[in-house]
Write an enzyme that holds these catalytic residues in place. Structure first.
Site, PDB file in Angstrom:
ATOM      1  N   HIS A 369     -40.075  50.040   9.893  1.00  0.00           N
ATOM      2  CA  HIS A 369     -40.913  51.042   9.240  1.00  0.00           C
ATOM      3  C   HIS A 369     -41.170  50.731   7.771  1.00  0.00           C
ATOM      4  O   HIS A 369     -42.046  51.355   7.157  1.00  0.00           O
ATOM      5  CB  HIS A 369     -40.275  52.423   9.362  1.00  0.00           C
ATOM      6  CG  HIS A 369     -40.580  53.113  10.658  1.00  0.00           C
ATOM      7  ND1 HIS A 369     -39.760  53.022  11.768  1.00  0.00           N
ATOM      8  CD2 HIS A 369     -41.606  53.915  11.029  1.00  0.00           C
ATOM      9  CE1 HIS A 369     -40.283  53.735  12.750  1.00  0.00           C
ATOM     10  NE2 HIS A 369     -41.394  54.280  12.339  1.00  0.00           N
ATOM     11  N   GLY A 438     -41.258  63.665   4.416  1.00  0.00           N
ATOM     12  CA  GLY A 438     -41.524  64.032   3.034  1.00  0.00           C
ATOM     13  C   GLY A 438     -40.775  63.241   1.989  1.00  0.00           C
ATOM     14  O   GLY A 438     -41.123  63.297   0.808  1.00  0.00           O
ATOM     15  N   GLY A 439     -39.731  62.531   2.388  1.00  0.00           N
ATOM     16  CA  GLY A 439     -38.948  61.770   1.427  1.00  0.00           C
ATOM     17  C   GLY A 439     -37.628  62.450   1.106  1.00  0.00           C
ATOM     18  O   GLY A 439     -37.386  63.599   1.476  1.00  0.00           O
ATOM     19  N   VAL A 442     -37.738  65.825  -0.923  1.00  0.00           N
ATOM     20  CA  VAL A 442     -38.062  66.998  -0.107  1.00  0.00           C
ATOM     21  C   VAL A 442     -36.851  67.412   0.726  1.00  0.00           C
ATOM     22  O   VAL A 442     -36.516  68.603   0.809  1.00  0.00           O
ATOM     23  CB  VAL A 442     -39.272  66.702   0.806  1.00  0.00           C
ATOM     24  CG1 VAL A 442     -39.475  67.833   1.817  1.00  0.00           C
ATOM     25  CG2 VAL A 442     -40.531  66.519  -0.028  1.00  0.00           C
ATOM     26  N   GLY A 443     -36.182  66.438   1.325  1.00  0.00           N
ATOM     27  CA  GLY A 443     -34.982  66.762   2.094  1.00  0.00           C
ATOM     28  C   GLY A 443     -33.918  67.419   1.235  1.00  0.00           C
ATOM     29  O   GLY A 443     -33.229  68.354   1.681  1.00  0.00           O
TER      30      GLY A 443
END
Length: 481
Positions: A369, A438-439, A442-443
């Site tokens: 990824h 979201g990255g 965000v987490g």
């Protein structure tokens, strides 16, 4: 919870419009469109720009060949796929792909899975070399064309690995003297292998974004005659895809969940309940998006007689990390099991080997990824989730405890207990998906606002919701088994 997420953009639409430049809507009158989900905007643009015509053309060519030239259908579809790729990626883009195919095929002649894997990792690594990226960007007049080449090459890499390992596992050619007839036969076989690999990699419906199917499955099914389907079946399938597309467009016209999620100010001022609704909306859109992306190309592949992996299962009824991987991207899951997990030992060589095999599988997915920081955290969360679930499963199925459970708990109570435990797992699955989508920042906000600060007020009702989701998932599994 999702209703609160809808109300917030209505109050702050002008602010969001200034920050993310909402586009003019077309599906829902009076609402602007949130363009900040890159993947949806990217593939939507390419479909309407060119892929729609090329996919329809593939279907027409395939049906005509099935009727008039069935013995040449595979060769013609391969040629059509290469021409379509040349149309969008240019000669240099197709040359890069053919270089990957050729190198993989040459290394596979050594019949060494380790060397084939090493070659694949090196070829994938070239996608992350900045100087090479700059050269390839200069080939195109837009960033989108370069990204299309990047995505195509990444998916092609999985197919090259599949073909190479299948070739390594096939019986070795019988040795013999180096005479012209043997050399000619060897060259002919190499040309046949290159033709088969090219047909597999350039199959147009699955070329750009999958879903992934193994070479073994593809080679067995591509020779089948085209399917004779009724107009009613085709219309029903098309209608389902259109409904999914309309639902995805409706969500980004009225909910703006990606624009809100990309703005940390809103993440900090929203209530924990609104954040919970936002999280649910984001992961549900992710599910609907892949119903469309995989649904369209899977339908076209089925018309060619190729059985693609099942479409993703709704994320709301996935109640375990193992289930998330097993039922969302089924093609990638089967690919990982066949070419990575099982060859590394899997569950047949003890628990330690199972842990290592699982870790390497998640490591490869992360590397494939892009190996960004947030992907490393996402892969780590998934690996830990699977590891904890396996430990709990071993503990609960141990003979002493299992006898106690069977003796004192009815089947219904056993299922309720499993659903309750799964509710905690589902919460962590949602968190890991938010990191992926979201990255890490965000987490971190979700973890702090929902799981730490909001836990005292949200824990019981949230677990109740997730408990119900798990019960539905358990019922689906029971009926399917």
């Amino acid at each position: 919870m999702s209703c609160q997420c809808v109300c917030v953009p209505a109050e702050h639409e002008k602010s969001l419009d200034r920050e993310v430049h909402l586009e003019k809507g077309f599906l829902v009158w009076g609402y602007k469109k949130d363009p900040t989900d890159f993947e949806w905007s990217f593939w939507n643009e390419w479909v309407w720009r060119s892929l729609f015509c090329s996919l329809i053309g593939h279907t027409v060519v395939s049906r005509l060949c099935g009727v008039y030239l069935p013995q040449c259908r595979k060769a013609i579809l391969t040629l059509y796929g290469m021409v379509s790729a040349w149309w969008l990626l240019g000669f240099k883009g197709v040359a890069v792909l053919m270089l990957h195919l050729s190198v993989s095929l040459v290394v596979a002649q050594l019949h060494s899975p380790a060397l084939s894997w090493g070659c694949a990792i090196l070829l994938l690594s070239t996608l992350h070399i900045s100087s090479l990226q700059d050269v390839q960007r200069a080939w195109y007049d837009s960033e989108e064309r370069y990204l299309l080449l990047l995505f195509s090459t990444a998916v092609c890499a999985l197919r090259c690995i599949s073909f190479s390992l299948e070739l390594c596992w096939s019986p070795l050619l019988a040795g013999g003297p180096s005479v012209p007839s043997v050399q000619f036969r060897r060259m002919k076989e190499l040309a046949t292998q290159l033709s088969s690999l090219t047909s597999y990699c350039f199959y147009h419906p699955l070329f750009y974004n999958g879903p992934v199917i193994t070479y073994k499955d593809f080679s067995q099914q591509i020779e089948r005659p085209v399917c004779n389907v009724s107009a009613q079946w085709l219309l029903a399938k098309l209608l389902r895809v259109c409904v999914w597309w309309c639902l995805a467009e409706f969500m980004i016209h009225v909910m703006y969940m990606h624009a809100i999620q990309n703005n940390e100010t809103y993440l900090h001022i929203l209530s924990p309940w609104a954040l919970g609704g936002l999280a649910l909306a984001v992961v549900q859109f992710f599910y609907v998006k892949y119903l469309v992306l995989f649904g369209v190309v899977s339908l076209l592949a089925q018309l060619d007689g190729i059985q693609t992996p099942p479409l993703p299962r709704c994320v709301s009824i996935v109640y375990s990390f193992r289930g998330m991987w097993r039922h969302f991207d089924v093609g990638l899951y089967k690919w990982l099991i066949r070419y990575l997990y099982v060859p590394l030992g899997g569950s047949h060589h003890g628990p330690f080997q199972k842990v290592i095999s699982t870790a390497l599988a998640f490591g490869f997915v992360c590397f494939w990824h892009g190996f960004h920081d947030y992907l490393q955290y996402w892969a780590l969360l998934n690996w830990l989730g699977v590891l904890v679930e396996n430990i709990i499963a071993v503990f609960l199925t141990s003979p002493p405890l299992h006898r106690i459970i069977v003796c004192y708990l009815s089947p219904r109570m056993q299922r309720r207990g499993l659903a309750l435990v799964s509710a905690f797992s589902t919460a962590m699955i949602i968190l890991s998906n938010l990191v992926f989508l979201g990255g890490t920042h965000v987490g971190h906000v979700y973890w702090k606002r929902v799981f730490v600060q909001g836990w005292s007020t949200m824990a019981v009702p949230m677990l109740a919701f997730l408990y119900c989701f798990a019960q539905v998932g358990l019922e689906v599994d029971r009926k399917q088994s």
